[in-house]
Structure formats: C-alpha cells, structure tokens
Design a protein around this motif. Structure first.
Motif, mmCIF file in Angstrom:
data_model
loop_
_atom_site.group_PDB
_atom_site.id
_atom_site.type_symbol
_atom_site.label_atom_id
_atom_site.label_comp_id
_atom_site.label_asym_id
_atom_site.label_seq_id
_atom_site.Cartn_x
_atom_site.Cartn_y
_atom_site.Cartn_z
ATOM 1 N N LEU A 148 0.877 -1.340 0.124
ATOM 2 C CA LEU A 148 0.165 0.120 0.156
ATOM 3 C C LEU A 148 0.793 1.142 -0.127
ATOM 4 O O LEU A 148 1.794 1.563 1.028
ATOM 5 C CB LEU A 148 -0.752 0.058 1.439
ATOM 6 N N SER A 149 0.999 1.944 -1.241
ATOM 7 C CA SER A 149 1.975 3.118 -1.045
ATOM 8 C C SER A 149 0.967 4.417 -0.927
ATOM 9 O O SER A 149 1.667 5.548 -0.368
ATOM 10 C CB SER A 149 2.534 3.245 -2.559
ATOM 11 N N MET A 150 -0.336 4.441 -0.947
ATOM 12 C CA MET A 150 -1.007 5.472 -0.481
ATOM 13 C C MET A 150 -2.412 5.227 -0.110
ATOM 14 O O MET A 150 -3.168 4.357 -0.962
ATOM 15 C CB MET A 150 -0.975 6.661 -1.531
ATOM 16 N N PHE A 151 -2.905 5.642 0.855
ATOM 17 C CA PHE A 151 -4.383 5.680 1.244
ATOM 18 C C PHE A 151 -4.687 7.235 1.901
ATOM 19 O O PHE A 151 -4.228 7.401 2.941
ATOM 20 C CB PHE A 151 -4.651 4.885 2.273
ATOM 21 N N ASP A 152 -5.133 7.900 1.029
ATOM 22 C CA ASP A 152 -5.582 9.448 1.182
ATOM 23 C C ASP A 152 -6.969 9.624 1.039
ATOM 24 O O ASP A 152 -7.724 9.337 -0.136
ATOM 25 C CB ASP A 152 -4.673 10.130 0.272
ATOM 26 N N GLN A 153 -7.339 10.454 1.905
ATOM 27 C CA GLN A 153 -8.756 11.097 2.176
ATOM 28 C C GLN A 153 -8.659 12.460 2.135
ATOM 29 O O GLN A 153 -7.692 13.111 3.007
ATOM 30 C CB GLN A 153 -9.562 10.372 3.306
ATOM 31 N N SER A 154 -9.675 13.130 1.350
ATOM 32 C CA SER A 154 -9.621 14.401 1.252
ATOM 33 C C SER A 154 -11.132 14.911 1.625
ATOM 34 O O SER A 154 -11.786 14.350 1.139
ATOM 35 C CB SER A 154 -9.060 15.232 0.199
ATOM 36 N N GLU A 155 -11.066 16.266 2.218
ATOM 37 C CA GLU A 155 -12.475 16.671 2.129
ATOM 38 C C GLU A 155 -12.400 18.290 2.118
ATOM 39 O O GLU A 155 -11.521 18.905 2.669
ATOM 40 C CB GLU A 155 -13.083 16.607 3.589
ATOM 41 N N ARG A 156 -12.720 18.774 0.933
ATOM 42 C CA ARG A 156 -12.498 20.165 0.547
ATOM 43 C C ARG A 156 -14.066 20.795 0.411
ATOM 44 O O ARG A 156 -15.076 20.247 -0.267
ATOM 45 C CB ARG A 156 -12.055 20.025 -1.110
ATOM 46 N N ILE A 157 -14.120 21.751 1.385
ATOM 47 C CA ILE A 157 -15.317 22.496 1.784
ATOM 48 C C ILE A 157 -14.975 23.811 1.418
ATOM 49 O O ILE A 157 -13.979 24.404 1.610
ATOM 50 C CB ILE A 157 -15.676 22.596 3.102
ATOM 51 N N GLY A 158 -16.020 24.497 0.735
ATOM 52 C CA GLY A 158 -15.942 25.970 0.366
ATOM 53 C C GLY A 158 -17.002 26.474 -0.633
ATOM 54 O O GLY A 158 -18.080 25.891 -0.989
ATOM 55 N N LEU A 159 -16.637 27.982 -0.819
ATOM 56 C CA LEU A 159 -17.781 28.676 -1.485
ATOM 57 C C LEU A 159 -17.332 29.407 -2.712
ATOM 58 O O LEU A 159 -16.214 29.733 -2.568
ATOM 59 C CB LEU A 159 -18.372 29.755 -0.375
ATOM 60 N N GLY A 160 -17.801 29.205 -3.683
ATOM 61 C CA GLY A 160 -17.638 29.994 -4.940
ATOM 62 C C GLY A 160 -18.668 30.941 -5.302
ATOM 63 O O GLY A 160 -19.752 30.420 -5.550
ATOM 64 N N VAL A 161 -18.336 32.188 -5.778
ATOM 65 C CA VAL A 161 -19.328 33.084 -5.928
ATOM 66 C C VAL A 161 -19.000 33.619 -7.455
ATOM 67 O O VAL A 161 -17.861 34.065 -7.882
ATOM 68 C CB VAL A 161 -19.304 34.339 -5.124
ATOM 69 N N ARG A 162 -19.984 33.808 -8.417
ATOM 70 C CA ARG A 162 -19.894 34.433 -9.833
ATOM 71 C C ARG A 162 -20.763 35.522 -9.854
ATOM 72 O O ARG A 162 -21.848 35.507 -9.394
ATOM 73 C CB ARG A 162 -20.351 33.347 -10.622
ATOM 74 N N ALA A 163 -20.301 36.694 -10.243
ATOM 75 C CA ALA A 163 -20.746 37.980 -10.365
ATOM 76 C C ALA A 163 -20.573 38.461 -11.860
ATOM 77 O O ALA A 163 -19.660 38.413 -12.521
ATOM 78 C CB ALA A 163 -20.136 38.840 -9.293
ATOM 79 N N LEU A 164 -21.796 39.070 -12.362
ATOM 80 C CA LEU A 164 -21.806 39.536 -13.486
ATOM 81 C C LEU A 164 -21.943 41.018 -13.396
ATOM 82 O O LEU A 164 -22.961 41.504 -12.963
ATOM 83 C CB LEU A 164 -22.904 38.735 -14.641
ATOM 84 N N MET A 165 -21.267 41.958 -14.156
ATOM 85 C CA MET A 165 -21.253 43.169 -14.210
ATOM 86 C C MET A 165 -21.215 43.761 -15.666
ATOM 87 O O MET A 165 -20.123 43.438 -16.362
ATOM 88 C CB MET A 165 -20.278 43.844 -13.372
ATOM 89 N N GLY A 166 -22.479 44.336 -16.247
ATOM 90 C CA GLY A 166 -22.144 44.531 -17.519
ATOM 91 C C GLY A 166 -22.108 43.148 -18.447
ATOM 92 O O GLY A 166 -22.927 42.093 -18.159
ATOM 93 N N SER A 167 -21.056 43.068 -19.387
ATOM 94 C CA SER A 167 -20.854 41.826 -20.056
ATOM 95 C C SER A 167 -19.658 41.033 -19.275
ATOM 96 O O SER A 167 -19.092 40.130 -20.129
ATOM 97 C CB SER A 167 -20.570 41.935 -21.406
#
Lengths: 479, 443
Positions: A39-58
């Motif tokens: 066994l060369s790798m047993f990896d667990q990840s938990e990535r939690i976060g927020l992404g926001v997209r904003a439109l102004m004009g074009s």
C-alpha cells in the motif's frame, strides 16, 4: 448551506452585480494506490468552500473561499463583484444570458452502496490481491492498482431564484502490469488506461471483476516484449471500445465545445476546426456516426441532475447520420451563438469557475459484435487500450498509441503486435467508419482526468462506445 | 508566525503522542485574469488554506487533506487520519519522517504582487492586447501569493513564502497565431506590452503558412520547446522512482547528452520561484542533473532515497509517492550566441515557437509525439523565411539533446511555458541537428 450561498449572492448584488450565483461544495474523496502488493497511499480529502460568480455588464468576476464564516462569505461576494468591475476595463461585447427554468429541487446519483461505507481494509485487500496475481506472472516488474471515490454535495443559489442541492457519487479504479525489456517497457491495463469510472457506488468496482482479469493482463504485458513491431502502412483499423471512447473524447468532444468554437479557449486548449455557420451542414463522418451528449445516462461518469448554472441535465444530438448538428454550451455561450443552453457547464470544486465541459459524449451503437467485425475483415489490425494520445489545437490532426494490437488476416486475429500507433485527420477518419458493434458491447467508458481551463480544472466525463472499424488508416508511425 | 505555521503547529499538537505525523499547510491567494477575443472573459481569485496530514503508527500510514481549518475541523481531520492508518496494512517501504534540517534561506517574494489588485492584472492584459494593434488576443495574467509551512513529530520544521506572476498569451489572425510568455516572482518586472509584441510579431510573420513535407529537419527551438523537453526529461528520466523501477532512460555517470548541455535544479538561485524545501520538509540545495552532457544525478523523495540508500534531495510532493520525485526549479545553462546567430548557421531547417500536446510513447526511449504551434517557420540560407503549417513530430527527447545533436545554445534563457507548467523551467533556445517530423497538415 443554502443560507451561506444566498448570503454570498446578496453580497455580490449589493456590491453592484447585475446577476450572481454561488455554490457551496463539499467534496469528500478517497484515493488508494497499491504497487507490488504494498500500500503506497491511502489518502482521504475533504474540500469545503464557497465559489461566487458575479456579472457586471458583460464582464464576469469569480471569487472563492474555504472560510464559511459570515464575514468571509460577505467579503467573497463583494470580491467577486470587484473582480467583475476590473474585468469591465477590458470588456467584451454586450452579452445576453440564455433563459433556463428556475427551480428549487434536489437530485442524487442512483447507487447501491456508498463506497465510503466499505471498509478501507476490504478495498486495500482487493488491490493487494490483484497485484499479487499479476506479480506471480514471470516477467512482470511493476504491478499496480488504484481505487478512487468521490462523494460531492453541492448547494447552488442564483439571484434569479435557483435553489438546487445535489449529491453526486463517483466510483472506480483499475490496475496494470508493466514488463520491462532492454530498451522498452510494455504495459497492459484493465478495464482501461487509468481505470474505469462511473457514477454510482462501490457496485461499480464489483461489476468489473478485477480478480478475473489480472493474470491475463500480466501475461499479455510479458508477451508484448517479444511481439513483432507493427509495420507502417494504411489498412483497416478495428478499435476496442475504450480506445474508441478516447477517440470520441479528443476528436469530437473537445471540438464541439462552444467556448472553443467561439475562441474563448484559443490561447491554451485551443479552438476548433468547426465553424458555427456550418452547423447542420458540416459532414463530420460516415452515416454510421451518431453522437449524443447525454447527461441523463444512468451510471455514466458525466451524468448529473443539474449543471453548475442550474440548467437541467439533458440529451442533445451532436452528430446525426454523419452530419454535425449540436454543440456543448452554457447560458452565456449559447446566448452568444443563438442556441438553446445545453446544461454543460461545470466547475472542478468550489474554487473553480464553472465552464463548458463534456457530459457523456458518446457514439450510439451499431449492429453485431466485435467478433462479427473481425470475421468480416480480410486485412487489418485490431488495437486495444490507450497508451498515448495527442491532437492539435483545432482537434484535427491526431496520433494515438495503444497498449496492444493483433493483426487481422482473412477474418481472424493473428500475430500480437507491439507499440501500435495510428494517425489521421478528424473528418477523414470519421468518414471512414464503416462498421460499428451493437448495443451488447456498448459501454459507458469514463474519463476521470479531462483537463481544461486556467487555472487548470479536471472534469469527469463519459463516452459510450462499442468497438468499430475504420478503413484506410495510417498505422505504425514511430519515431 | 504565519497562519500556515500556526495551522501546522495546531495540527501536530492535536496528534500529540498518538502517532508519528507530519503536517503541511498552504495559505494564500491565487488570482488569474483570462482574456480571449481581446477582452477579459474569465477573472478569478481564490483564497487558499489547506492542511495536509500524514500519520504513521507502527508502519501503518494514511494521509488526509482538508480545507476547513477551524479547531473542530482540524480535530476531526486528525482523528479520522489516525483511525484510517490503524486500518491499513504495514507499508513495507515506509521511510519514516525526517529529523531537524537547515533550510536554505530564500525569499522569492514581491510585495507589489502580494497586494493582489485585479486592476494591475487588467492593466497588464490591456497592454498585451494593445500590442497586437487590432489582432485577436487571448491569454492570461496570473499572480500567486503563498505562505507554506511544514512540521513533523521528529522535530523538522520549515516555513517560507513566495509570490509568482505570469503573463502568457497569443495574438492571432485568420490563418496564424503567435505566442509570448514571461514569468517571475514580480508582476511589476513583467513587460506585458513586450510579451504581446513578440506574440503579435510571430502572428504577423506566420500568416498564410504553406504545407511542407514531414521528415528529418535541422531545427532551432524556442525556450518554450526546450522547456517541454526538459519537463519530460525530469519526470520520466531524472525521477528516482522510475529509475529504480527500470523505466527511466537515465544512467548516472554516462554521457547521454551533448556536451553543451548543463541542467540543474536550484531553488536557491535568485531567479528561482517557490520555497527551498519540499512537501516532506527536506531542504532543496542545488542539484546538477546534467553536466557537460553527462547524467550526474537523480532527484529523490524520502521513499526513493531510503530505497536507494541515499538522502532525499528535497523533491517530494504530498501524496506523490505513486509518481515519485520531480525537479521543479530547473535551469538549463544558456550559451553565448544570439538566436539570430544560431539561425544564421542553418542552411535549411525549421524554427519552432512552441510545442503542443506532447505525450510519451515509451518512457524508456522517451519517444514523444506532439505538434508545433503558434509560429512555425522555414529557415533557408541562414534566415527565417516562409511560415509553414503546424507539423507533428515523433521524436526521442533524449536523442534530441543527445551527443552531437546540439549545434548551438542561445543566450536568451528565461522562464518558459513547458505546456505542463509556466514557472518550472528556465531555458534558452537551441539549434538541433536532427528532429523527426512525422506528419503535416494533411496527416
């Protein structure tokens, strides 16, 4: 998590955005690697976060944070708007945003057993046993196996009223054996290069029966060391399903991305040989070529309920009887092109801007079987399992290498051949498709490593395919 | 103490004496302004705080990564990782964690870049676009500001910070494209107009290309092409894991390259980027990989070093035991000739601006196929003449730089986009005697 996403949207609107959306994403992943029974790798990840997209004009702005405190959420929404404002200093033409249904709903990947509920020891043991079987074959130097699982929850909120929660499960893995010669390496993999991945639970892994294929894979890798090299020539080429799936991915899937066609990816991924004016006219391939982009296929890796703009998953015709009829699109690109939005926009986690990505771009099956195709071929080669892939920035000029090939003589498989390659030009190649196996050998092959965008994003895409035959293909190109 | 150092210390204290452990933290911001059709179409910024933890209990090893870094989340990360390790079989090749080590003092950092103002990136984009005088521009301007910290229960600690800045793009016409690229630790040091001007010049000169026959040609390759070659040499060749497994071409002590080639990995070079320690906290010192054409050494992480009975060279990546070790501060020594002088000595050949979509056919021979892109030109009687359509090559990258094949090295070394990273390789242009093009525009 809807409240956190909604707060970010409000902050972006308060800061001047005309439209905003936000995703809170929790991605749990597990990666297991075994080499030569260790066994060369047993990896667990938990990535939690927020992404926001904003439109102004074009102009768009996007900001992301892993900090879900109220203060951070507000600042991230404001920063998305501030970035959009900076974008307006080098603004493009006025942009519409195509209408989609506004829904408040939820969706979950159908599955039988959540892979995270399977004991870690059980999963590791599978790979240890498979590599042991391969190592038992004389001549195998490297035997490795891997499993990967993703459990993703997304909460999407838009200023137009979307509220969508999705729970997505993706599972899969694979193994390979490498034999090393004096000046070469030979490798065989199963179920395909880099493994097979699908939406679903641990049942995906069970269905591919790793143990039953380990010895064969190892024996083929060793046999390749003493196999003959393929001669360079033009001949009939029969492709195994997973290689045909990658051929679809590279020479169709990327070429039909509307952002590439519009020039939005020109500097990095490239553009496309396709021109919008020729939609419904351009001859992509032979009459046997029927391609769909179908995000509703149960079990396929590119399936979901809603894309990351809140557009419902759908099935879109891409090539019909050889004629190009459709594209992969999102709300902004579809509006620019005057087409309906295809619901094909996805981001790689909370911290990446959603962009046009393949869903399940697949070739509908034909008739008969691989055996029938070989039996009907007087002279040709049969190639299986990808080893290398390269295609130009317009998706025209490609060269693929496979792990293994066999010559076909008078309707039968003959000598094993090593280092097989083939090369071609996209419309010529697809125009030469003259046989396609039927639904009995049609598999939803998964590609878990599709790279695109800056910063780089990795997408999980599906490509259904059965084996097929192409006439007069140049094979055996070597350096 | 940086926030990254605080996260490492907190994580290790939560582990306590329950296991051996190492923690790695990255905290900062990455921003990228992307443009196409001469306007900004994607503009993103990401706050980053990531903690990675690896624990070992009696040779049983597991790792985890989390972006939630409050006290409760870190406690959950630690407990889950220890539980996971307990369930694993013993890792027979586990090298253990490294003890205290002196880290070279470097500070590849720029305050102006760290300020992360989207207006600065937009200004750079405007300059690049303007240099094209109406041609269609596409590309990106990126800045990155990272604090990195490492600690383990064996007493090793390391911390550092860095900024990076990249300006990369193309100008294009209906029949051509040309590229420009610059990178370093400071956005203010990058002349975006000059980068755009190079791209525009290449695009103008490569308009209306003609098809040329594939075959073996003498070539002059830009720094981008040499950087791509170097990336493949580094990953498939100088990576100790692949050498130990027998799939690498590298044979230490042998003259495998032309005497004109010197290549090293050096995080302490003033021009270098990133920190001078790897993800196992191992110091990075200058490491010569090729000297006078002789393969002189490989790069290691702790696993390959233990297997080889040597010390790690500081080239580990977290979670990267499957892929081995990788050199990411590569410098190829430049020569003394101007690029024009290299071209002046070519009777008939091809100039290539960039490679595209390169993939290896066999790691042991390092035969790679790929294409040319963003400006390919004939060289005739010592000068660049007509543009040609993009060509496909199938060529051993070891042989490309092999003994006798490097006919000139230019004096123009800089960070060059290798297709697999814009800030990893510092390389000059080169003139090579033979390069095998196997296909043209018609296949």
């Amino acid at each position: 998590m809807f409240d956190e996403a909604a707060a970010a949207v409000s902050a972006a609107l308060d800061a001047g955005a005309a439209y905003a959306d936000a995703r809170v994403v929790v991605t749990r992943s597990e990666s297991i690697e075994v080499q030569n029974q260790n066994l060369s790798m047993f990896d667990q990840s938990e990535r939690i976060g927020l992404g926001v997209r904003a439109l102004m004009g074009s102009s768009w702005g996007f900001a992301a944070t892993p900090d879900l405190s109220a203060d951070s959420i507000r600042k991230t929404g404001e920063r998305a708007a501030a970035i959009a404002r900076a974008s307006t200093t080098v603004a493009g033409p006025a942009m519409q945003f195509a209408d989609v249904p506004i829904v408040q709903t939820s969706w979950e990947t159908p599955h039988e057993q959540n892979p995270f509920d399977v004991s870690s020891a059980y999963k590791t043991d599978l790979l240890v046993n498979v590599t042991a079987t391969m190592q038992a074959v004389d001549g195998i130097s490297i035997a490795n196996g891997s499993l990967n699982f993703w459990d993703t929850n997304k909460w999407f909120v838009s200023s137009q009223g979307h509220r969508i929660h999705q729970h997505l499960l993706e599972s899969g893995g694979g193994f390979g054996a490498t034999a090393i010669g004096e000046s070469e390496t030979q490798r065989r993999s199963y179920p395909q290069s880099y493994g097979q991945y699908e939406t679903g639970g641990y049942e995906v892994v069970r269905a591919w029966d790793f143990e039953a294929n380990a010895e064969r894979v190892a024996e083929e890798a060793v046999a390749l060391l003493t196999a003959d090299e393929m001669d360079e020539r033009e001949t009939n080429l029969v492709l195994e399903g997973s290689q045909l799936a990658l051929q679809i991915h590279e020479s169709v899937g990327h070429a039909i991305e509307l952002d590439r066609i519009l020039g939005w990816e020109a500097a990095f991924a490239g553009t496309s040989h396709l021109e919008l004016e020729k939609l419904h006219q351009h001859r992509y391939g032979s009459e046997l070529m029927n391609i769909t982009a179908d995000a509703t296929l149960p079990g396929a890796l590119g399936s979901f309920g809603y894309d990351d703009e809140g557009t419902p998953a759908q099935r879109v015709d891409i090539v019909k009887n050889g004629t190009w009829v459709g594209v992969l699109s999102g709300r902004d690109s579809a509006a620019v092109a005057g087409l309906p939005p295809g619901g094909m926009v996805r981001g790689d986690g909370y911290n990446r801007l959603p962009m046009v990505r393949m869903t399940n771009v697949g070739l509908l099956p034909g008739e008969g079987s691989l055996g029938d195709i070989i039996a009907d071929t007087d002279d040709g080669v049969y190639m299986a399992t990808n080893r290398s892939w390269s295609i130009d920035d317009t998706r025209l000029n490609f060269q693929f290498g496979c792990e293994i090939a066999w010559e076909i003589k008078n309707g039968k498989l003959g000598r094993m051949l090593k280092n097989p390659t083939y090369t071609g030009i996209t419309p010529h190649f697809w125009g030469s498709l003259d046989r396609l196996a039927g639904a009995g050998e049609w598999v939803h092959w998964g590609t878990p490593n599709c790279g695109k965008g800056q910063p780089m994003q990795t997408a999980h895409t599906g490509h259904s395919a059965s084996p097929g035959r192409f006439a007069n293909v140049r094979v055996g190109v070597r350096g | 103490m940086s926030h990254a150092e605080e996260l490492v210390a907190k994580t290790l204290s939560l582990v306590g004496d329950r296991a051996e452990a190492e923690a790695l933290a990255h905290v900062g911001r990455s921003s990228l302004t992307r443009f196409a059709n001469s306007f900004i179409h994607q503009n993103v910024s990401e706050d980053e705080a990531v903690v990675s933890l690896r624990v070992a209990r009696e040779g049983k090893v597991a790792s985890s990564t989390a972006t939630a870094t409050d006290d409760d989340a870190l406690a959950k990360l630690v407990d889950a990782t220890i539980t996971l390790a307990n369930d694993q079989p013993v890792d027979n090749e586990w090298p253990g964690f490294g003890g205290p080590a002196d880290i070279p003092e470097v500070d590849h950092w720029d305050d102006g870049t760290a300020a992360d103002d989207p207006a600065d990136r937009a200004d750079a984009v405007r300059e690049f676009v303007d240099a094209g005088e109406g041609m269609l521009a596409a590309g990106y301007c990126q800045t990155e500001t990272i604090h990195k910290a490492y600690g383990n229960t064996s007493g090793r600690q390391a911390s550092g910070r860095y900024t990076t800045a990249v300006m990369d793009g193309i100008h294009r016409t209906s029949t051509s494209a040309g590229s420009g690229h610059a990178a370093g630790s400071a956005l203010g040091d990058i002349d975006a107009f000059a980068v755009g001007s190079l791209a525009a010049d290449r695009a103008r000169r490569s308009e209306n290309p003609f098809d040329t026959k594939p075959g073996e040609y003498e070539v002059v390759l830009s720094p981008e092409c040499i950087a791509t070659i170097a990336i493949f040499l580094g990953f498939y060749g100088f990576n100790a894991k692949f050498a130990q497994e027998g799939t690498s071409f590298a044979r230490v002590g042998e003259m495998q390259f032309d005497p004109a080639i010197d290549m090293c990995d050096d995080a302490t070079d003033p021009r270098a980027l990133y920190t001078a320690f790897d993800d196992e906290g191992t110091p990075k010192h200058r490491r010569d990989l090729i000297l006078g054409g002789v393969t002189t050494s490989l790069v290691h992480n702790r696993r390959t070093a233990a297997k080889g009975g040597v010390d790690s060279t500081g080239h580990a990546f977290f979670g990267g035991d499957t892929d081995g070790a990788f050199a990411s501060n590569v410098f190829i020594r430049e020569g003394t000739s101007a690029v024009d002088d290299l071209i002046a000595d070519v009777e008939r050949g091809i100039y290539v601006s960039t490679f595209n979509y390169c993939r290896v056919l066999d790691p042991k021979t390092l035969v790679v196929t790929g294409l040319t892109r963003n400006g390919t030109f004939m060289i005739e009687n010592g000068r660049v003449t007509d543009p040609v359509t993009n060509l496909r090559f199938t060529q051993s990258f070891v042989d490309a730089l092999g003994p006798g094949n490097v006919l000139g090295v230019a004096d123009n070394a800089r960070f060059a986009d290798s297709e697999f990273g814009a800030t990893l390789i510092h390389a000059p242009s080169m003139r090579l005697g033979r390069f095998n093009f196997t296909g043209g525009a018609a296949g």
